[in-house]
Design a protein around this motif. Structure first.
Motif, short mmCIF file in Angstrom:
data_model
loop_
_atom_site.label_atom_id
_atom_site.label_comp_id
_atom_site.label_asym_id
_atom_site.label_seq_id
_atom_site.Cartn_x
_atom_site.Cartn_y
_atom_site.Cartn_z
N GLY A 1 0.82 -1.20 0.00
CA GLY A 1 0.00 0.00 0.00
C GLY A 1 0.86 1.25 0.00
N SER A 2 1.93 1.24 0.81
CA SER A 2 2.85 2.39 0.84
C SER A 2 3.55 2.55 -0.50
CB SER A 2 3.88 2.19 1.95
OG SER A 2 3.27 2.20 3.22
N ALA A 3 3.95 1.44 -1.12
CA ALA A 3 4.62 1.52 -2.42
C ALA A 3 3.70 2.11 -3.47
CB ALA A 3 5.09 0.12 -2.84
N ALA A 4 2.44 1.64 -3.50
CA ALA A 4 1.48 2.17 -4.47
C ALA A 4 1.19 3.64 -4.23
CB ALA A 4 0.19 1.35 -4.42
N LEU A 5 1.02 4.01 -2.95
CA LEU A 5 0.74 5.41 -2.62
C LEU A 5 1.92 6.31 -2.96
CD1 LEU A 5 -0.97 7.61 -1.29
CD2 LEU A 5 -0.08 6.87 0.93
N HIS A 6 3.12 5.89 -2.58
CA HIS A 6 4.31 6.70 -2.84
C HIS A 6 4.53 6.86 -4.35
CE1 HIS A 6 7.65 8.59 -0.76
NE2 HIS A 6 8.46 8.20 -1.72
N PHE A 7 4.30 5.80 -5.10
CA PHE A 7 4.47 5.88 -6.55
C PHE A 7 3.41 6.77 -7.18
CE2 PHE A 7 3.81 3.77 -10.81
CZ PHE A 7 4.92 4.36 -11.40
N SER A 8 2.18 6.68 -6.70
CA SER A 8 1.10 7.53 -7.23
C SER A 8 1.41 9.01 -6.98
CB SER A 8 -0.23 7.17 -6.57
OG SER A 8 -0.59 5.84 -6.86
N LEU A 9 1.91 9.31 -5.79
CA LEU A 9 2.27 10.70 -5.48
C LEU A 9 3.46 11.16 -6.31
CD1 LEU A 9 1.84 10.62 -1.59
CD2 LEU A 9 0.37 11.78 -3.24
N ALA A 10 4.38 10.24 -6.59
CA ALA A 10 5.52 10.58 -7.44
C ALA A 10 5.06 10.90 -8.86
CB ALA A 10 6.53 9.43 -7.46
N LEU A 11 4.12 10.10 -9.39
CA LEU A 11 3.57 10.38 -10.73
C LEU A 11 2.88 11.75 -10.73
CD1 LEU A 11 2.03 6.94 -11.79
CD2 LEU A 11 4.18 7.96 -12.57
N ARG A 12 2.15 12.05 -9.67
CA ARG A 12 1.49 13.34 -9.56
C ARG A 12 2.50 14.48 -9.56
NH1 ARG A 12 -0.08 16.31 -4.91
NH2 ARG A 12 -1.92 17.63 -5.23
N THR A 13 3.63 14.27 -8.87
CA THR A 13 4.68 15.29 -8.84
C THR A 13 5.32 15.47 -10.20
OG1 THR A 13 5.14 14.83 -6.51
CG2 THR A 13 6.86 15.95 -7.76
N LEU A 14 5.60 14.34 -10.88
CA LEU A 14 6.20 14.41 -12.22
C LEU A 14 5.28 15.15 -13.18
CD1 LEU A 14 7.66 10.79 -12.60
CD2 LEU A 14 8.95 12.90 -12.24
N TYR A 15 4.00 14.85 -13.12
CA TYR A 15 3.04 15.52 -14.00
C TYR A 15 2.94 17.01 -13.68
CZ TYR A 15 -1.42 17.06 -15.90
OH TYR A 15 -2.39 17.77 -16.54
N GLY A 16 3.00 17.35 -12.39
CA GLY A 16 2.78 18.73 -11.97
C GLY A 16 3.97 19.65 -12.11
N ARG A 17 5.14 19.14 -12.48
CA ARG A 17 6.33 20.00 -12.58
C ARG A 17 6.16 21.05 -13.68
NH1 ARG A 17 10.33 20.02 -9.63
NH2 ARG A 17 10.98 18.24 -8.33
N ARG A 18 6.43 22.31 -13.31
CA ARG A 18 6.34 23.40 -14.27
C ARG A 18 7.67 23.65 -14.96
NH1 ARG A 18 1.00 24.14 -15.26
NH2 ARG A 18 -0.12 23.71 -13.32
N HIS A 19 8.75 23.15 -14.38
CA HIS A 19 10.06 23.28 -15.02
C HIS A 19 10.94 22.14 -14.53
CE1 HIS A 19 12.18 24.55 -11.36
NE2 HIS A 19 11.06 25.21 -11.06
N TRP A 20 12.04 21.90 -15.26
CA TRP A 20 12.96 20.82 -14.92
C TRP A 20 14.35 21.35 -14.64
CZ3 TRP A 20 11.56 15.89 -13.88
CH2 TRP A 20 10.26 15.53 -14.22
N VAL A 21 14.42 22.60 -14.21
CA VAL A 21 15.70 23.17 -13.76
C VAL A 21 15.81 22.89 -12.27
CG1 VAL A 21 17.13 25.23 -13.58
CG2 VAL A 21 15.57 24.95 -15.53
N LEU A 22 16.53 21.82 -11.92
CA LEU A 22 16.58 21.35 -10.54
C LEU A 22 18.01 21.36 -10.02
CD1 LEU A 22 14.29 18.19 -10.96
CD2 LEU A 22 13.60 20.46 -10.20
N PRO A 23 18.18 21.55 -8.72
CA PRO A 23 19.52 21.41 -8.14
C PRO A 23 20.00 19.96 -8.22
CG PRO A 23 17.88 21.70 -6.42
CD PRO A 23 17.18 21.94 -7.72
N ALA A 24 21.31 19.78 -8.09
CA ALA A 24 21.90 18.44 -8.23
C ALA A 24 21.30 17.45 -7.24
CB ALA A 24 23.41 18.53 -8.05
N THR A 25 21.04 17.92 -6.00
CA THR A 25 20.48 17.03 -4.99
C THR A 25 19.13 16.48 -5.41
OG1 THR A 25 21.58 18.32 -3.25
CG2 THR A 25 19.83 16.84 -2.56
#
Length: 247
Positions: free
Chosen positions: A61-85
Motif C-alpha cells: 500500500g505504501s509503495a502504491a501510494l508513494h508511486f502515485s504521489l511521485a507520478l502526480r509530482t512528475l506531471y505537476g512539474r512546471r520546469h525541470w531546472v533542478l539542483p543536483a540534490t
C-alpha cells in the motif's frame, strides 16, 4: 486541511515505510558478513513481518501510494531546472520500483502462486544463475539514497538533524557497503559449498518463463506510467505557454 499538506504527510509516511523495508533488507544482507545462517534467521523474521496480512498491506500500500504521489509530482512539474540534490533524489527514487518489482516477482509472487519457499541460499543461487546478483546490489543503494535524502531535505532545518549529520552520512554510505560485503560473502559461501554451483530451486526453474513474463510486463507498465506522466506534464506546460502567448 489543504490537499498539498495532506499529500506531503502521505508522502512522508509511505516513504518511511519503504525506507524501513530497505533498511531491514540491507541489514539482512549485512548479516551475511558473519554467517549465512544468521542472515537466514534475519530473512525469516523479515518474511514474517512483510508477508503477514498487515505487513503486506502496509508495504505494498505504501509503495502504491508513494508511486502515485511521485507520478502526480512528475506531471505537476512546471520546469525541470533542478539542483543536483533533487536530480540525484529523483534518479534514485525512480530506481526503487525496479527493485521492488524484481523482488516481488522473484519471491512474493513466486511464493503466492507457485509455493516457492525463499531462503538466502536459494535466493543467492537464483541471482547467480541468472547473472543478476550485481543488479540486486545496484538497485538497493539508490532506493536507500532516495529515502535518506528525502528525510534530510524534509528535516534538515532542525537542530538535531544538523548535529547528527556526520552520523547520518556514515549510515548513508556505510550500510550499503556492509550490505554488499555481506551479500558477496554469502555468494562465496554458496559457491564454495561444492565444486559446482547447486542447481536453482526446481520451483523457480519450472515457472521461470511465467515469472519472467510477469517481471517484464510490470516493468513495462512502470516505464509507461513514468514516461506518460512526464510527457503529459510537458504537453500541458507547452499548451499553457502557447495559450498565454496568444493575444
Amino acid at each position: 486541511m489543504e490537499m498539498q499538506p495532506i499529500s506531503r504527510h502521505l508522502q512522508l509516511a509511505s516513504g518511511v515505510v519503504l525506507l524501513t523495508y530497505l533498511f531491514l533488507h540491507l541489514v539482512n544482507h549485512a548479516l551475511g558478513i558473519w554467517s549465512l545462517d544468521l542472515a537466514g534467521h534475519g530473512l525469516m523474521l523479515a518474511i514474517r513481518l512483510w508477508h503477514s496480512t498487515p505487513g503486506t498491506i502496509l508495504l505494498y500500500g505504501s509503495a502504491a501510494l508513494h508511486f502515485s504521489l511521485a507520478l502526480r509530482t512528475l506531471y505537476g512539474r512546471r520546469h525541470w531546472v533542478l539542483p543536483a540534490t533533487e536530480w540525484i533524489r529523483l534518479w534514485a527514487g525512480l530506481s526503487l520500483p525496479l527493485l521492488l518489482i524484481r523482488h516481488a516477482v522473484g519471491t512474493r509472487l513466486a511464493a503466492s502462486l507457485y509455493g516457492f519457499e525463499p531462503d538466502y541460499e536459494k535466493i543467492v543461487i537464483s541471482l547467480i544463475s541468472s547473472g543478476t546478483q550485481g543488479l540486486q546490489l545496484a538497485l538497493l543503494a539508490p532506493g536507500w539514497v532516495h529515502g535518506c535524502l528525502g528525510l534530510w531535505l524534509r528535516f534538515r532545518h532542525h537542530d538535531f538533524m544538523r548535529r547528527a549529520k556526520p552520523a547520518l552520512i556514515a549510515l548513508l554510505v556505510g550500510l550499503p557497503l556492509l550490505s554488499a560485503a555481506g551479500f558477496m560473502h554469502m555468494t562465496r559461501i554458496v559457491e564454495a559449498a561444492g565444486a559446482h554451483l547447486p542447481a536453482p530451486d526446481p520451483t523457480l526453474l519450472a515457472h521461470r518463463v511465467a515469472l519472467d513474463d510477469w517481471r517484464r510486463d510490470l516493468l513495462m507498465l512502470y516505464a509507461a506510467l513514468v514516461i506518460g506522466a512526464v510527457g503529459a506534464g510537458l504537453l500541458r506546460n507547452r499548451l499553457e505557454r502557447k495559450s498565454l502567448a496568444e493575444p
